[in-house]
Design an enzyme around this catalytic site. Structure first.
Site, PDB file in Angstrom:
ATOM      1  N   GLY A  48       0.789  -1.150   0.234  1.00  0.00           N
ATOM      2  CA  GLY A  48       0.021  -0.027  -0.058  1.00  0.00           C
ATOM      3  C   GLY A  48       0.703   1.247   0.049  1.00  0.00           C
ATOM      4  O   GLY A  48       2.014   1.316   0.309  1.00  0.00           O
ATOM      5  N   ALA A  73      -8.892   1.153   6.248  1.00  0.00           N
ATOM      6  CA  ALA A  73      -7.535   0.906   5.338  1.00  0.00           C
ATOM      7  C   ALA A  73      -7.301  -0.409   5.826  1.00  0.00           C
ATOM      8  O   ALA A  73      -6.914  -0.754   7.022  1.00  0.00           O
ATOM      9  CB  ALA A  73      -6.565   2.013   5.422  1.00  0.00           C
ATOM     10  N   ILE A  74      -6.698  -1.161   4.563  1.00  0.00           N
ATOM     11  CA  ILE A  74      -6.046  -2.522   4.876  1.00  0.00           C
ATOM     12  C   ILE A  74      -4.589  -2.637   4.319  1.00  0.00           C
ATOM     13  O   ILE A  74      -4.925  -2.318   3.030  1.00  0.00           O
ATOM     14  CB  ILE A  74      -6.964  -3.559   4.471  1.00  0.00           C
ATOM     15  CG1 ILE A  74      -8.375  -3.776   5.343  1.00  0.00           C
ATOM     16  CG2 ILE A  74      -6.187  -5.168   4.456  1.00  0.00           C
ATOM     17  CD1 ILE A  74      -9.362  -5.155   5.032  1.00  0.00           C
ATOM     18  N   GLY A  75      -3.498  -3.100   4.823  1.00  0.00           N
ATOM     19  CA  GLY A  75      -2.418  -3.430   4.355  1.00  0.00           C
ATOM     20  C   GLY A  75      -1.832  -4.142   5.007  1.00  0.00           C
ATOM     21  O   GLY A  75      -1.550  -4.207   6.281  1.00  0.00           O
ATOM     22  N   ALA A 130      -6.765  -0.328   9.735  1.00  0.00           N
ATOM     23  CA  ALA A 130      -6.696   0.653  10.601  1.00  0.00           C
ATOM     24  C   ALA A 130      -8.199   1.317  10.554  1.00  0.00           C
ATOM     25  O   ALA A 130      -8.538   1.482   9.262  1.00  0.00           O
ATOM     26  CB  ALA A 130      -5.722   1.679   9.995  1.00  0.00           C
ATOM     27  N   CYS A 160      -3.941   6.305   0.642  1.00  0.00           N
ATOM     28  CA  CYS A 160      -3.707   4.851   0.099  1.00  0.00           C
ATOM     29  C   CYS A 160      -3.558   5.017  -1.451  1.00  0.00           C
ATOM     30  O   CYS A 160      -3.773   4.132  -2.304  1.00  0.00           O
ATOM     31  CB  CYS A 160      -4.842   3.843   0.228  1.00  0.00           C
ATOM     32  SG  CYS A 160      -5.344   3.896   1.873  1.00  0.00           S
TER      33      CYS A 160
END
Length: 232
Positions: free
Chosen positions: A87, A154-156, A169, A185
């Site tokens: 990301g 958000a995903i990472g 998050a 992002c």
């Protein structure tokens, strides 16, 4: 991973982002050691929960901000951190739930893309518990959980030798103005939102922890056990 294998829960509370990263790395080391020993009676996996105590901008493998942009972000009072995850740049700060699951995808027989989808499903399930039935995941490249055109979570993730780190998050009562100084992002033309904004009331991170853990247990089909030490 056999069904029913327990996952340790480390609740750090409000701590600097770097402290949460250090706890995560200790959990990763414990998970790798457990795999080297073979099947063990105790839980080898963890999820680290925290709320960033200070504002920080973190970026993943797709590049750091340039020198001028970095100086401008620091001038606003935020720290800058490189994170070993996928990301682009995003913001972490007070009012945000950070969840770093440290799971063994090989034992769970779970492909990486399916794992990311599981994290999205977890947050969608959490949102429905809170009354946000419109929360949804979108096809790539729009990873995360969305309310319309605004990202709520958000995903990472990072995965090495099938052991995961980093994670998600979720904006609970985050000051969203911090996102105005970056392209969150790396997605142009998209907004950012929070649980508090969508529900029209203050939603603290503490209010979300138990619904999050309930959703985690359901999605990953595991009991959760409290822990204070990543290596216990």
């Amino acid at each position: 991973m056999p069904r029913g294998a327990a996952v340790r829960v480390l609740r750090l509370g409000a701590v600097p982002y770097a402290e949460a990263l250090r706890a995560q790395e200790r959990c990763v080391a414990a998970a790798r050691a457990a795999r080297a020993r073979g099947p063990v009676p105790g839980p080898a996996e963890s999820v680290v929960l925290s709320e960033p105590s200070r504002p920080v901008y973190a970026w993943g493998l797709r590049g750091a901000p340039g020198a001028a942009a970095a100086a401008a972000l620091r001038a606003r009072g935020a720290a800058l951190v490189a994170a070993r995850r996928g990301g682009h740049i995003t913001f972490h700060g007070p009012g945000q739930l950070l969840a770093f699951p440290v799971l063994d995808l090989r034992r769970r027989r779970l492909p990486l893309r399916a794992y990311v989808a599981a994290l999205e499903a977890l947050v969608v399930r959490l949102c429905r518990r809170l009354g946000l039935g419109a929360a949804r995941a979108l096809p790539p490249p729009f990873t995360g959980v969305w309310m319309g055109d605004s990202k709520l979570c958000a995903i990472g993730v990072h995965c090495r030798n099938h052991i995961t780190s980093h994670g998600l998050a979720l904006n609970c009562c985050t000051d969203l103005s911090w996102f105005e100084h970056i392209v969150p992002c790396g997605l142009e033309g998209k907004g950012v939102t929070s649980l508090s904004h969508e529900l029209g009331q203050h939603v603290a991170v503490s209010h979300v922890l138990q619904p999050f853990l309930d959703s985690f247990q359901e999605v990953f089909d595991c009991p959760l056990v409290p822990s204070e030490d990543p290596g216990d």
